[in-house]
Write a protein that holds these residues in place. Structure first.
Motif, PDB file in Angstrom:
ATOM      1  N   GLU A 148       0.806  -1.221   0.000  1.00 54.03           N
ATOM      2  CA  GLU A 148       0.000   0.000   0.000  1.00 54.03           C
ATOM      3  C   GLU A 148       0.842   1.275   0.000  1.00 54.03           C
ATOM      4  OE1 GLU A 148      -3.376   0.152  -0.342  1.00 54.03           O
ATOM      5  OE2 GLU A 148      -3.079  -1.976  -0.737  1.00 54.03           O
ATOM      6  N   CYS A 149       2.122   1.154   0.274  1.00 51.28           N
ATOM      7  CA  CYS A 149       2.981   2.342   0.395  1.00 51.28           C
ATOM      8  C   CYS A 149       3.887   2.545  -0.823  1.00 51.28           C
ATOM      9  CB  CYS A 149       3.833   2.229   1.650  1.00 51.28           C
ATOM     10  SG  CYS A 149       2.871   2.263   3.151  1.00 51.28           S
ATOM     11  N   LYS A 150       3.535   1.992  -1.954  1.00 54.62           N
ATOM     12  CA  LYS A 150       4.340   2.152  -3.162  1.00 54.62           C
ATOM     13  C   LYS A 150       4.035   3.482  -3.833  1.00 54.62           C
ATOM     14  CE  LYS A 150       6.350  -1.868  -3.181  1.00 54.62           C
ATOM     15  NZ  LYS A 150       7.740  -2.017  -2.978  1.00 54.62           N
ATOM     16  N   ARG A 151       5.089   4.146  -4.247  1.00 54.50           N
ATOM     17  CA  ARG A 151       4.976   5.404  -4.987  1.00 54.50           C
ATOM     18  C   ARG A 151       5.707   5.261  -6.317  1.00 54.50           C
ATOM     19  NH1 ARG A 151       2.868  10.419  -2.627  1.00 54.50           N
ATOM     20  NH2 ARG A 151       2.043   9.663  -0.671  1.00 54.50           N
ATOM     21  N   GLU A 152       5.168   5.890  -7.323  1.00 59.85           N
ATOM     22  CA  GLU A 152       5.814   5.893  -8.630  1.00 59.85           C
ATOM     23  C   GLU A 152       6.915   6.955  -8.631  1.00 59.85           C
ATOM     24  OE1 GLU A 152       4.335   7.301 -12.841  1.00 59.85           O
ATOM     25  OE2 GLU A 152       3.334   5.450 -12.215  1.00 59.85           O
ATOM     26  N   TYR A 153       8.087   6.559  -9.095  1.00 63.39           N
ATOM     27  CA  TYR A 153       9.226   7.467  -9.137  1.00 63.39           C
ATOM     28  C   TYR A 153       9.829   7.412 -10.537  1.00 63.39           C
ATOM     29  CZ  TYR A 153      14.021   9.070  -8.434  1.00 63.39           C
ATOM     30  OH  TYR A 153      15.216   9.717  -8.548  1.00 63.39           O
ATOM     31  N   LYS A 154      10.044   8.563 -11.144  1.00 65.03           N
ATOM     32  CA  LYS A 154      10.684   8.628 -12.454  1.00 65.03           C
ATOM     33  C   LYS A 154      12.047   9.276 -12.295  1.00 65.03           C
ATOM     34  CE  LYS A 154       6.589   8.665 -15.267  1.00 65.03           C
ATOM     35  NZ  LYS A 154       5.883   9.232 -16.383  1.00 65.03           N
ATOM     36  N   ASP A 155      13.057   8.611 -12.841  1.00 59.12           N
ATOM     37  CA  ASP A 155      14.397   9.189 -12.752  1.00 59.12           C
ATOM     38  C   ASP A 155      14.629  10.164 -13.905  1.00 59.12           C
ATOM     39  OD1 ASP A 155      14.813   7.575 -14.954  1.00 59.12           O
ATOM     40  OD2 ASP A 155      16.288   6.267 -14.011  1.00 59.12           O
ATOM     41  N   GLU A 156      15.834  10.718 -13.982  1.00 61.33           N
ATOM     42  CA  GLU A 156      16.117  11.749 -14.990  1.00 61.33           C
ATOM     43  C   GLU A 156      16.116  11.202 -16.421  1.00 61.33           C
ATOM     44  OE1 GLU A 156      20.025  10.245 -13.334  1.00 61.33           O
ATOM     45  OE2 GLU A 156      18.208  11.011 -12.459  1.00 61.33           O
ATOM     46  N   PHE A 157      16.154   9.877 -16.574  1.00 62.20           N
ATOM     47  CA  PHE A 157      16.126   9.270 -17.907  1.00 62.20           C
ATOM     48  C   PHE A 157      14.723   8.850 -18.320  1.00 62.20           C
ATOM     49  CE2 PHE A 157      20.320   8.315 -16.047  1.00 62.20           C
ATOM     50  CZ  PHE A 157      21.091   9.094 -16.902  1.00 62.20           C
ATOM     51  N   GLY A 158      13.747   9.100 -17.486  1.00 64.36           N
ATOM     52  CA  GLY A 158      12.367   8.782 -17.817  1.00 64.36           C
ATOM     53  C   GLY A 158      11.935   7.387 -17.425  1.00 64.36           C
ATOM     54  N   ARG A 159      12.813   6.627 -16.777  1.00 60.16           N
ATOM     55  CA  ARG A 159      12.449   5.279 -16.339  1.00 60.16           C
ATOM     56  C   ARG A 159      11.572   5.371 -15.092  1.00 60.16           C
ATOM     57  NH1 ARG A 159      18.420   2.849 -16.472  1.00 60.16           N
ATOM     58  NH2 ARG A 159      18.809   5.053 -16.133  1.00 60.16           N
ATOM     59  N   THR A 160      10.609   4.486 -15.027  1.00 59.72           N
ATOM     60  CA  THR A 160       9.665   4.483 -13.911  1.00 59.72           C
ATOM     61  C   THR A 160      10.022   3.366 -12.942  1.00 59.72           C
ATOM     62  OG1 THR A 160       7.934   5.312 -15.355  1.00 59.72           O
ATOM     63  CG2 THR A 160       7.236   4.317 -13.288  1.00 59.72           C
ATOM     64  N   TYR A 161      10.070   3.725 -11.664  1.00 64.39           N
ATOM     65  CA  TYR A 161      10.324   2.770 -10.596  1.00 64.39           C
ATOM     66  C   TYR A 161       9.202   2.908  -9.572  1.00 64.39           C
ATOM     67  CZ  TYR A 161      15.107   2.845 -12.375  1.00 64.39           C
ATOM     68  OH  TYR A 161      16.215   2.770 -13.168  1.00 64.39           O
ATOM     69  N   TYR A 162       8.958   1.847  -8.856  1.00 63.45           N
ATOM     70  CA  TYR A 162       8.016   1.892  -7.741  1.00 63.45           C
ATOM     71  C   TYR A 162       8.822   1.667  -6.469  1.00 63.45           C
ATOM     72  CZ  TYR A 162       4.270   1.914 -11.070  1.00 63.45           C
ATOM     73  OH  TYR A 162       3.424   2.283 -12.091  1.00 63.45           O
ATOM     74  N   VAL A 163       8.817   2.663  -5.621  1.00 65.18           N
ATOM     75  CA  VAL A 163       9.592   2.608  -4.384  1.00 65.18           C
ATOM     76  C   VAL A 163       8.651   2.737  -3.190  1.00 65.18           C
ATOM     77  CG1 VAL A 163      11.708   3.512  -5.436  1.00 65.18           C
ATOM     78  CG2 VAL A 163      10.053   5.085  -4.464  1.00 65.18           C
ATOM     79  N   THR A 164       9.117   2.261  -2.056  1.00 69.16           N
ATOM     80  CA  THR A 164       8.340   2.350  -0.837  1.00 69.16           C
ATOM     81  C   THR A 164       8.475   3.736  -0.241  1.00 69.16           C
ATOM     82  OG1 THR A 164       8.719   0.008  -0.402  1.00 69.16           O
ATOM     83  CG2 THR A 164       8.008   1.349   1.448  1.00 69.16           C
ATOM     84  N   ASP A 165       7.351   4.359   0.031  1.00 68.71           N
ATOM     85  CA  ASP A 165       7.329   5.654   0.697  1.00 68.71           C
ATOM     86  C   ASP A 165       7.470   5.389   2.196  1.00 68.71           C
ATOM     87  OD1 ASP A 165       6.804   8.117   1.815  1.00 68.71           O
ATOM     88  OD2 ASP A 165       5.031   8.515   0.581  1.00 68.71           O
ATOM     89  N   GLU A 166       8.664   5.636   2.735  1.00 68.55           N
ATOM     90  CA  GLU A 166       8.955   5.311   4.127  1.00 68.55           C
ATOM     91  C   GLU A 166       8.090   6.114   5.099  1.00 68.55           C
ATOM     92  OE1 GLU A 166      10.891   2.925   5.423  1.00 68.55           O
ATOM     93  OE2 GLU A 166      11.222   2.205   3.388  1.00 68.55           O
ATOM     94  N   TYR A 167       7.794   7.352   4.763  1.00 70.43           N
ATOM     95  CA  TYR A 167       6.956   8.175   5.639  1.00 70.43           C
ATOM     96  C   TYR A 167       5.558   7.577   5.758  1.00 70.43           C
ATOM     97  CZ  TYR A 167       4.352  12.164   7.434  1.00 70.43           C
ATOM     98  OH  TYR A 167       3.536  12.966   8.181  1.00 70.43           O
ATOM     99  N   MET A 168       4.973   7.188   4.632  1.00 67.26           N
ATOM    100  CA  MET A 168       3.642   6.590   4.633  1.00 67.26           C
ATOM    101  C   MET A 168       3.664   5.244   5.361  1.00 67.26           C
ATOM    102  SD  MET A 168       1.122   5.531   1.478  1.00 67.26           S
ATOM    103  CE  MET A 168       1.496   6.993   0.574  1.00 67.26           C
ATOM    104  N   LYS A 169       4.733   4.481   5.166  1.00 65.49           N
ATOM    105  CA  LYS A 169       4.869   3.181   5.819  1.00 65.49           C
ATOM    106  C   LYS A 169       4.887   3.349   7.334  1.00 65.49           C
ATOM    107  CE  LYS A 169       8.071  -0.637   6.251  1.00 65.49           C
ATOM    108  NZ  LYS A 169       9.381  -1.143   5.899  1.00 65.49           N
ATOM    109  N   ARG A 170       5.654   4.306   7.833  1.00 69.37           N
ATOM    110  CA  ARG A 170       5.725   4.548   9.280  1.00 69.37           C
ATOM    111  C   ARG A 170       4.384   5.030   9.829  1.00 69.37           C
ATOM    112  NH1 ARG A 170       9.253   1.257   9.477  1.00 69.37           N
ATOM    113  NH2 ARG A 170      11.347   1.830   8.860  1.00 69.37           N
ATOM    114  N   ARG A 171       3.680   5.846   9.046  1.00 66.92           N
ATOM    115  CA  ARG A 171       2.364   6.317   9.490  1.00 66.92           C
ATOM    116  C   ARG A 171       1.382   5.162   9.618  1.00 66.92           C
ATOM    117  NH1 ARG A 171      -0.073  11.163   6.405  1.00 66.92           N
ATOM    118  NH2 ARG A 171      -1.651  10.769   7.986  1.00 66.92           N
TER     119      ARG A 171
END
Length: 79
Positions: A40-63
């Protein structure tokens, strides 16, 4: 990470101990819900090359973990 089939729900005695404030019991319950919290805490992250990653939002996870702990401690079992 174990699949949902292989994870066993915490025993009733563990839940009772967690409600009373036992730290080890609360940690067992948190470990049980960790895969759900992670998903439930995955966020979409795009790097400077336009690649999309899904990373864990640590703040949301702790909440979410804090909210779960709060609800565990406020829970009352009515027999």
């Amino acid at each position: 990470m174990k699949s949902k089939k292989h994870r066993e729900m915490p025993e009733f005695e563990t839940i009772q101990a967690a409600i009373k404030g036992d730290v080890d019991a609360i940690n067992q319950i948190l470990c049980y819900f960790q895969p759900f919290i992670q998903s439930e805490c995955k966020r979409e992250y795009k790097d400077e090359f336009g690649r999309t990653y899904y990373v864990t939002d640590e703040y949301m996870k702790r909440r979410l973990e804090t909210k779960l702990i709060t609800k565990i401690l406020d829970f009352e079992i009515q027999l």
